[in-house]
Design an enzyme around this catalytic site. Structure first.
Site, mmCIF file in Angstrom:
data_model
loop_
_atom_site.group_PDB
_atom_site.id
_atom_site.type_symbol
_atom_site.label_atom_id
_atom_site.label_comp_id
_atom_site.label_asym_id
_atom_site.label_seq_id
_atom_site.Cartn_x
_atom_site.Cartn_y
_atom_site.Cartn_z
ATOM 1 N N HIS A 129 67.790 3.049 17.799
ATOM 2 C CA HIS A 129 68.560 3.658 16.717
ATOM 3 C C HIS A 129 68.600 2.730 15.505
ATOM 4 O O HIS A 129 68.402 3.171 14.367
ATOM 5 C CB HIS A 129 69.979 3.951 17.225
ATOM 6 C CG HIS A 129 70.962 4.325 16.170
ATOM 7 N ND1 HIS A 129 71.339 5.626 15.925
ATOM 8 C CD2 HIS A 129 71.657 3.576 15.277
ATOM 9 C CE1 HIS A 129 72.221 5.650 14.943
ATOM 10 N NE2 HIS A 129 72.428 4.420 14.538
ATOM 11 N N GLU A 130 68.844 1.449 15.748
ATOM 12 C CA GLU A 130 68.948 0.503 14.634
ATOM 13 C C GLU A 130 67.589 0.273 13.962
ATOM 14 O O GLU A 130 67.504 0.170 12.735
ATOM 15 C CB GLU A 130 69.541 -0.816 15.120
ATOM 16 C CG GLU A 130 70.948 -0.705 15.694
ATOM 17 C CD GLU A 130 71.958 -0.116 14.724
ATOM 18 O OE1 GLU A 130 71.746 -0.207 13.499
ATOM 19 O OE2 GLU A 130 72.964 0.450 15.191
ATOM 20 N N HIS A 133 66.860 2.975 11.467
ATOM 21 C CA HIS A 133 67.492 2.835 10.153
ATOM 22 C C HIS A 133 66.565 2.115 9.175
ATOM 23 O O HIS A 133 66.469 2.481 8.003
ATOM 24 C CB HIS A 133 68.799 2.052 10.269
ATOM 25 C CG HIS A 133 69.975 2.861 10.718
ATOM 26 N ND1 HIS A 133 70.290 4.092 10.179
ATOM 27 C CD2 HIS A 133 70.929 2.606 11.656
ATOM 28 C CE1 HIS A 133 71.383 4.563 10.760
ATOM 29 N NE2 HIS A 133 71.791 3.680 11.659
ATOM 30 N N GLU A 191 72.772 8.574 10.443
ATOM 31 C CA GLU A 191 73.075 8.252 11.832
ATOM 32 C C GLU A 191 72.425 9.250 12.784
ATOM 33 O O GLU A 191 71.851 8.868 13.809
ATOM 34 C CB GLU A 191 74.594 8.214 12.051
ATOM 35 C CG GLU A 191 75.306 7.096 11.324
ATOM 36 C CD GLU A 191 74.820 5.725 11.759
ATOM 37 O OE1 GLU A 191 74.566 5.533 12.963
ATOM 38 O OE2 GLU A 191 74.690 4.839 10.896
#
Length: 268
Positions: A129-130, A133, A191
């Protein structure tokens, strides 16, 4: 009223202009990202350097090795432009249940996260997920949106005539409206997009994508993200779980194929 209607229209039109995309994210979503990536990378490196001065790294060699393995496995399946970068991964000795990735190819994971991410696949869900980004240029998009929104409101204020209580009240309301109507939804969309990109990365890297759902159940049990979704930069845990479950069918076969070939990740 001193406040001029035409000036209000100019201010609102300028504020809405930040929602017009000038590039596309990896999922095809239109983006507004106007800063040079080199500048964002410099900012990310500087921020990471300061963090390393302020927060000690974990002294647990085994944990550091496991975290590095998860990150390396995910990086190996990223688009070529990103997997060939010199990523730096640091396990910070801090009780925060969190992780982050910054432009400039920096990844930070807090030891507190390992109390909620119970296995390698759950940790991979967070790290993927990070990484998403960074790859989707969300940092650039957020900074660009905030800059454009503040500049649009400042311009509208200058063009709207003489100072008055009515003018002040209107622009205070516009500022709140921009925060709730533009900046926060942009953050929530980031997100959600990072969740789905991360789900794809973890499956391709040989981590069980079903564990992403369990991770957020763990988060919910721990009381994370209790703010109303409307006023939060993050979707609610229930929304995240629902979206992840809806996308498992696209990613589970990828993981199961790696299981059949005995090519799943083996970090711990």
């Amino acid at each position: 009223m001193v406040f001029k209607k035409v000036s209000l229209k100019i201010a609102m039109a300028a504020a809405l202009a930040v929602m017009v995309g000038c590039s596309s994210s990896p999922t095809g979503r239109k983006q507004f990202a106007v800063l040079p990536d080199s500048q964002m990378n410099e900012m990310g490196v500087q921020s990471f350097t300061e963090m390393k001065k302020e927060i000690p790294a974990s002294s647990d060699a085994k944990l550091r090795e496991q975290v590095q393995c998860v990150a390396d496995s995910l990086i190996a399946v990223l688009p070529e432009k990103y997997r060939n970068q010199d990523w730096e991964v640091v396990l910070f000795n801090d009780e925060q249940v969190n992780a982050f990735a910054l432009p400039g190819y920096k990844v930070g994971i807090y030891t507190g996260l390992l109390t909620v991410a119970e296995n390698q696949s759950q940790l991979a869900a967070v790290v993927g997920h990070e990484l998403a980004h960074v790859i989707a240029r969300h940092g650039n998009e957020r900074v660009s949106t905030q800059l454009a929104t503040s500049q649009a409101l400042a311009l509208g204020y200058q063009l709207s005539g003489e100072e008055s209580p009515e003018k002040i009240a209107i622009f205070q309301a516009l500022g709140i409206g921009a925060q709730v109507g533009i900046i926060l939804p942009f953050s929530r969309s980031h997100e959600s997009e990072a969740d789905l990109l991360g789900l794809s990365y973890m499956a391709k890297a040989g981590f069980d994508p079903r564990e992403s759902v369990q991770l957020w159940r763990n988060m919910s049990a721990g009381g994370e993200s209790k703010a109303p979704e409307l006023l939060s930069t993050h979707p609610s845990n229930s929304t995240r779980i629902k979206d992840l479950q809806a996308n498992l069918s696209k990613n589970l076969p990828i993981y199961e194929d790696l299981v059949a070939q005995n090519k799943t990740a083996k970090c711990y």
